[in-house]
Design an enzyme around this catalytic site. Structure first.
Site, PDB file in Angstrom:
ATOM      1  N   CYS A  14       0.747  -1.334  -0.107  1.00 34.61           N
ATOM      2  CA  CYS A  14      -0.253  -0.061   0.103  1.00 34.61           C
ATOM      3  C   CYS A  14       0.688   1.114  -0.099  1.00 34.61           C
ATOM      4  O   CYS A  14       0.716   1.981  -0.378  1.00 34.61           O
ATOM      5  CB  CYS A  14      -0.674  -0.146   1.505  1.00 34.61           C
ATOM      6  SG  CYS A  14      -1.581   1.665   1.589  1.00 34.61           S
ATOM      7  N   CYS A  17       1.507   4.298   5.027  1.00 35.60           N
ATOM      8  CA  CYS A  17       2.055   4.883   6.232  1.00 35.60           C
ATOM      9  C   CYS A  17       3.536   4.280   5.723  1.00 35.60           C
ATOM     10  O   CYS A  17       3.450   2.716   7.014  1.00 35.60           O
ATOM     11  CB  CYS A  17       1.364   3.763   7.300  1.00 35.60           C
ATOM     12  SG  CYS A  17      -0.251   4.239   7.175  1.00 35.60           S
ATOM     13  N   GLN A 215     -10.919  18.431   5.905  1.00 36.23           N
ATOM     14  CA  GLN A 215      -9.509  18.089   6.470  1.00 36.23           C
ATOM     15  C   GLN A 215      -9.863  16.866   6.909  1.00 36.23           C
ATOM     16  O   GLN A 215     -10.721  16.915   7.385  1.00 36.23           O
ATOM     17  CB  GLN A 215      -9.172  19.055   7.732  1.00 36.23           C
ATOM     18  CG  GLN A 215      -8.695  20.558   7.471  1.00 36.23           C
ATOM     19  CD  GLN A 215      -7.388  20.104   7.384  1.00 36.23           C
ATOM     20  OE1 GLN A 215      -6.392  18.813   7.035  1.00 36.23           O
ATOM     21  NE2 GLN A 215      -6.787  21.617   6.741  1.00 36.23           N
ATOM     22  N   CYS A 341       1.769  22.481   5.201  1.00 35.36           N
ATOM     23  CA  CYS A 341       1.950  20.660   5.329  1.00 35.36           C
ATOM     24  C   CYS A 341       3.278  20.294   5.193  1.00 35.36           C
ATOM     25  O   CYS A 341       3.466  19.316   5.112  1.00 35.36           O
ATOM     26  CB  CYS A 341       0.914  20.190   4.709  1.00 35.36           C
ATOM     27  SG  CYS A 341       0.635  20.471   3.296  1.00 35.36           S
TER      28      CYS A 341
END
Ligand code: SAH
Length: 393
Positions: A14, A17, A215, A341
């Protein structure tokens, strides 16, 4: 908080993370050191604010659908850098109800003889599912993205989903028959409910439609905005600019918390429309939104001798433009609250501002908006040297 390392069977494929090899405490330490490396030359960096429960924080979940060679339907995410779907039933970062809805829809498809869309042939029915949940309101939106407008056994399918999940408040069919990487197409049909959900953030109400930006971690967004408001020190009569305002969230919270007049500026026309309806939903009459490039707006406003007291800026990852920063220096507001960010572009822009003007950086607060990923958000406060003493509280 459980601080053990958590494993995920699909983390490699994926790729979402990147920090799962670290415990949450170690992740926060790493993010703190990244921010300090880039920003501590401007000012002491506050300790990063992490989450008490850093799991299932995403209020928006998307899944792609695909049928494999054995005829089994798979739902999940695209393998990083490819169009191969990695099957996922539950994810550490995603809302758990949203994940359950997605797996239930997948299980229901065969009994309604509904197929999945095939990107190569352009045939088939279900392409993606998008679920959004208002964490404060528990309103849930299910969007079925289909390759064709024809929806066989539509009513019974909707009934079957609602039987399993009576908490769903609206279901929308979005038709995307383009050869595109974008999840959502142009055309939409409301199958159940109002076609949008609402959520509450910092005491303000926001309307969220399938396409509107919101958000994705509302718990930490409140932390981020509360820090930004604390830095702004609004007393009640200030003129405030909310630049790169998206759907107007920061400006609306500022207007509700006592700003005299707020002007928001945003490039994306859909977001501006949402911002205007959000201001209305909160009964605010002292906030206005302008669609346009923030740099153009700032330099025109500076030409017209507009003199805001506080400027919020929340640019995309690429940071701000010299045109914007030059105009900001010219306007010389008492306080600039910069939300970012991407600490690298924030460092570049802070360097520009502090070397070309009398602004100094007074505060830097990192906030962990995206646990387990490499991303980190920062809020910083800039004041002019001559006024910063009086403004320090
Ligand atoms: N402040 C908002 C959104 C921040 S994301 C929030 O807190 O939710 C950054 C926003 O900047 C996006 O909505 C993007 O559309 C907008 N944007 C990007 N480039 C821009 C530009 N040049 N001028 C104005 N807005 C821009």
């Amino acid at each position: 908080m459980n601080n053990n390392k958590i494993s995920c069977p699909v983390s490699k494929k994926c790729g979402g993370c990147q920090l799962l090899n670290l415990s949450y405490t170690e992740q926060l330490k790493l993010k703190q050191s990244v921010v300090e490396r880039l920003l501590k030359k401007f000012c002491r960096v506050e300790k990063i604010i992490g989450m008490d429960h850093p799991y299932h924080y995403r209020n928006k979940v998307q899944a792609a659908f695909y049928t494999n060679k054995q005829g089994k339907i798979i739902s999940g995410v695209y393998q990083s850098g490819s169009h191969h779907v990695v099957g996922i039933d539950c994810c550490l970062t995603e809302d758990e109800t949203a994940d359950k809805i997605i797996t239930t829809v997948r299980k229901l498809l065969p009994s309604f003889r509904l197929t999945t869309y095939n990107e190569d042939t352009g045939r088939g029915f279900l392409r993606h599912i998008l679920v959004k949940r208002g964490f404060a309101t528990n309103q849930i939106m299910l969007v079925l993205v289909t390759g064709t407008p024809v929806f066989p056994s539509k009513n019974n399918f909707v009934k079957a989903i609602l039987k399993e999940f009576p908490e769903i408040t609206t279901i929308v069919q979005n038709i995307n028959n383009y050869n595109t990487n974008l999840v959502l197409g142009e055309q939409q049909k409301i199958l159940y409910g109002k076609g949008f959900i609402e959520d509450i953030l910092c005491g303000c109400k926001f309307r969220i439609s399938p396409k509107s930006f919101y958000q994705i971690n509302p718990v930490q967004t409140e932390v981020l905005y509360n820090t930004a408001m604390y830095y702004a020190q609004l007393k009640g009569s200030e003129t405030v600019l909310d630049t790169y305002c998206g759907i107007g969230t920061i400006g609306i919270v500022a207007a509700k918390r006592g700003a005299g007049r707020v002007i928001g500026v945003e490039l994306n026309g859909d977001a501006v429309k949402d911002a205007i309806s959000n201001a209305r939903a909160n009964d605010l009459k002292n906030i206005f939104f302008i669609k346009g490039d923030a740099g153009d707006f700032m330099s025109e406003a500076a030409e017209e001798n507009e003199a805001p007291d506080v400027v919020f800026m929340d640019p995309p990852r690429a940071g701000s433009a010299p045109k914007f920063l030059d105009a900001l220096i010219k306007m010389s507001p008492k306080r600039v609250v910069y939300i970012s960010c991407n600490p690298e572009t924030m460092a570049r822009d802070l360097e520009y501002l502090t070397s070309k003007s009398s602004y100094t950086v007074k505060k830097i607060q990192p906030v962990d908006m995206f646990p387990h990923t490499r991303h980190v958000e920062c809020v910083s406060l800039l004041c002019r040297k001559e006024t910063s003493k009086a403004l320090e509280q």
